[in-house]
Design a protein around this motif. Sequence first.
Motif, PDB file in Angstrom:
ATOM      1  N   ARG A 119      35.656  57.924  53.684  1.00  0.00           N
ATOM      2  CA  ARG A 119      35.436  58.607  52.406  1.00  0.00           C
ATOM      3  C   ARG A 119      36.628  59.529  52.181  1.00  0.00           C
ATOM      4  N   ARG A 146      33.850  60.295  46.899  1.00  0.00           N
ATOM      5  CA  ARG A 146      32.680  60.153  47.780  1.00  0.00           C
ATOM      6  C   ARG A 146      32.354  58.707  48.127  1.00  0.00           C
ATOM      7  N   ARG A 147      33.142  57.767  47.659  1.00  0.00           N
ATOM      8  CA  ARG A 147      32.916  56.353  47.956  1.00  0.00           C
ATOM      9  C   ARG A 147      33.945  55.869  48.964  1.00  0.00           C
ATOM     10  N   ARG A 148      33.490  55.123  49.961  1.00  0.00           N
ATOM     11  CA  ARG A 148      34.394  54.637  51.013  1.00  0.00           C
ATOM     12  C   ARG A 148      35.494  53.753  50.446  1.00  0.00           C
TER      13      ARG A 148
END
Length: 161
Positions: A119, A146-148
Motif C-alpha cells: 500500500r 490505500r490500494r495495493r
Amino acid sequence: MDCRSERATTGEGRFRVNANGKLLDVWLLVRCVSCDRTSKLAVHERASVSSFDPAELHGYHVNDQELVASRLLDPLLARRGRFALDWTGAWRLDTPSGCLDEAWPVQVEVVFEDPVPVRPERLIAQGLGLSRNEVLRRIKCDIPLRRRTSAGFTFSVMAGD
C-alpha cells in the motif's frame, strides 16, 4: 499433524516436474514460514505435454526465477493452494537524507525491483517517517494511496503546516 499456517516462502524457488506418460505435473516447492517444512503447490496437474509453450516448459525445468515470481503472484494459484506470501521486510523506500528540507513540493519516484505488493501510504509513511494520517494529508499521487500496487509510481510531498 500438519501445520495450519497459510504463509510460505519459496526458499530457493524450485519447480518439480513429474512426467506420467504424456501428462505432466508441475509443482512449485515452498517452505512454510511457521514450521519450515517443504510443501508442493500444484501449478499444473495432469496437463498434456503439447499444451505447454516450449519456453514455459523449459523455464520449469531450469527453475527460471521470473517464472517462479510470476506463478507466486498469480492470485488463482494462491487461492487454489490456500496460501499467502509473507512480504515482511520485502520492501523499503530509499530516500536521500534531507529530501524533506528542500523546496516544496518534493517530487518522488518509486521504482520496484520486484513486483512486491504494497500500500503506497504504508511505504511512504515508513520511508519518510510520517504518520499515515499525515501521508494522506500531505501526499498527492495519481494512484489510490490505500490500494495495493506493485507497479512504480510518483508522488509529491506538500509542505507541512
